[in-house]
Design an enzyme around this catalytic site. Structure first.
Site, mmCIF file in Angstrom:
data_model
loop_
_atom_site.group_PDB
_atom_site.id
_atom_site.type_symbol
_atom_site.label_atom_id
_atom_site.label_comp_id
_atom_site.label_asym_id
_atom_site.label_seq_id
_atom_site.Cartn_x
_atom_site.Cartn_y
_atom_site.Cartn_z
ATOM 1 N N GLY A 33 0.811 -1.219 0.000
ATOM 2 C CA GLY A 33 0.000 0.000 0.000
ATOM 3 C C GLY A 33 0.841 1.264 0.000
ATOM 4 O O GLY A 33 0.340 2.348 0.286
ATOM 5 N N LEU A 34 2.150 1.106 -0.319
ATOM 6 C CA LEU A 34 3.038 2.277 -0.303
ATOM 7 C C LEU A 34 3.375 2.747 -1.727
ATOM 8 O O LEU A 34 4.418 3.364 -1.959
ATOM 9 C CB LEU A 34 4.316 1.951 0.486
ATOM 10 N N GLY A 35 2.503 2.424 -2.659
ATOM 11 C CA GLY A 35 2.641 2.960 -4.020
ATOM 12 C C GLY A 35 3.771 2.341 -4.814
ATOM 13 O O GLY A 35 4.366 3.011 -5.666
ATOM 14 N N ASP B 111 -1.448 7.718 -7.159
ATOM 15 C CA ASP B 111 -0.143 7.161 -6.764
ATOM 16 C C ASP B 111 0.983 7.641 -7.677
ATOM 17 O O ASP B 111 2.008 8.141 -7.211
ATOM 18 C CB ASP B 111 -0.171 5.627 -6.793
HETATM 19 C C1 MEV Z 1 -4.184 2.854 -3.824
HETATM 20 O O1 MEV Z 1 -2.901 3.304 -3.395
HETATM 21 C C2 MEV Z 1 -5.187 3.948 -3.660
HETATM 22 C C3 MEV Z 1 -6.606 3.578 -4.061
HETATM 23 O O2 MEV Z 1 -7.405 4.742 -3.803
HETATM 24 C C4 MEV Z 1 -6.713 3.180 -5.510
HETATM 25 C C5 MEV Z 1 -6.507 4.356 -6.480
HETATM 26 O O3 MEV Z 1 -6.473 5.504 -6.067
HETATM 27 O O4 MEV Z 1 -6.403 4.053 -7.689
HETATM 28 C C6 MEV Z 1 -7.159 2.445 -3.218
#
Ligand code: MEV
Length: 317
Positions: free
Chosen positions: A101-103, A148
């Site tokens: 979840g850190l891009g 991201d």
């Molecule tokens: C993922 O880092 C962020 C989300 O909002 C997906 C997106 O923005 O495309 C979950």
């Protein structure tokens, strides 16, 4: 002698690129539906190195296998095509935890876009880099908001929104009069973002009114958070983050281990804490601290994987 070595090293390494990872302070998921979100760059990220080759290719480590390998190659191919397939072989190096979840995919996309554009002799302006990187992100995520790779491409704290279907996002740089620091905890492996986003989309399509109320509120928190950052009101920002975590939990995007870490960071003095990124069954949690290092030291001693990062504001030692 020194000159000729420098020239041959330059020829051997035609180009390099870097894409920082990111954390989302407020607004993930809502941003996919056109609401604003705030994200800031990490100091860790993905580096690319390009060497002359007889065709445009990505050197993928043997550890990356199966569907993930195929997806990475397809994504690279989209970016290569967008850059006219310069004759370069691209190698990736990363000090960013992957799939947390850190891009990481946005950072891979930005680092590849920089090296490919540079090898093709084209402009490496943030706009050009982000256009090519978006091609790769579409392969990774299906319907990415674009947050991201935009945060990674700009390397700054931003307030971001993009209406679904529109190519042009609205992006505002956020200046913080105070150092804005977070503690990032790696809670554990999680399902791919694409699956978490698709699961939420199915619930949203079934109960659109209820879900749009929650997305509206998440967007409102991001706008309030932006004001709090610009005023230097970190207490208000922290509170918005904790409330945002509650809403993500209501959207069924949290899990017991993410919730437990949010509570733990708050007990350790965080002004606010939440999951960051897609969430789901794992990923990362961030805590807003005036000074995260004592908490980093305490958690590290307990075997928790974590680090501190300054996202904006005047640099402190
Ligand atoms: C993922 O880092 C962020 C989300 O909002 C997906 C997106 O923005 O495309 C979950």
């Amino acid at each position: 002698m020194r000159g000729s070595r420098a020239r041959s090293e330059q020829a051997a390494n035609v180009a390099t690129g870097f894409g920082p990872g990111k954390v989302i302070l407020l607004g993930e998921h809502g941003v996919v539906y056109g609401h604003p979100a705030i994200a800031g760059p990490l100091s860790v990220g993905v580096r690319t190195r390009g060497r002359p080759a007889n065709r445009c290719k990505l050197e993928v480590s043997e550890d990356v296998v199966g569907a993930r390998r195929q997806q990475l190659l397809r994504a690279f191919d989209r970016a290569a095509a967008a850059c006219g397939r310069p004759e370069v072989s691209v190698k990736l190096e990363s000090d960013l935890p992957m799939s947390m979840g850190l891009g990481s995919s946005g950072a891979v996309a930005v680092a590849c876009a920089r090296v490919l554009l540079s090898a093709a002799g084209r402009s490496t302006s943030p706009k050009a880099v982000m256009e090519v990187a978006f091609e790769m992100e579409r392969e990774f995520h299906g319907t990415p908001s674009g947050l991201d790779h935009t945060c990674s491409g700009m390397g700054e704290l931003i307030l971001y929104s993009r209406k679904p279907g529109s190519e042009t996002p609205t992006v505002r740089r956020l200046k913080s009069p105070r150092p804005l620091k977070v503690l990032v905890v790696l809670v554990g492996e999680r399902s791919p973002t694409k699956l978490t986003v698709a699961g939420l989309r199915a619930r949203q399509a079934r109960w659109p009114e209820r879900y749009s109320r929650l997305f509206d509120e998440i967007g409102r928190l991001a706008r309030e958070g932006a004001k709090a950052i610009e005023k230097g009101d970190l207490e208000a920002l922290g509170d918005a983050m904790t409330v945002n975590h509650g809403l993500l939990s209501a959207l069924q995007l949290s899990s017991p281990n993410l919730d437990e870490m949010v509570h733990r960071l708050r007990q350790m003095g965080a002004l606010g804490a939440k999951l960051t990124g897609a969430g789901g069954d794992g990923g990362a949690v961030i805590g807003l601290f005036l000074e995260p290092e004592p908490a980093v030291a305490q958690l590290t001693k307990m075997g928790v994987r974590c680090f501190g990062s300054q996202l904006a504001g005047p640099k402190t030692l």
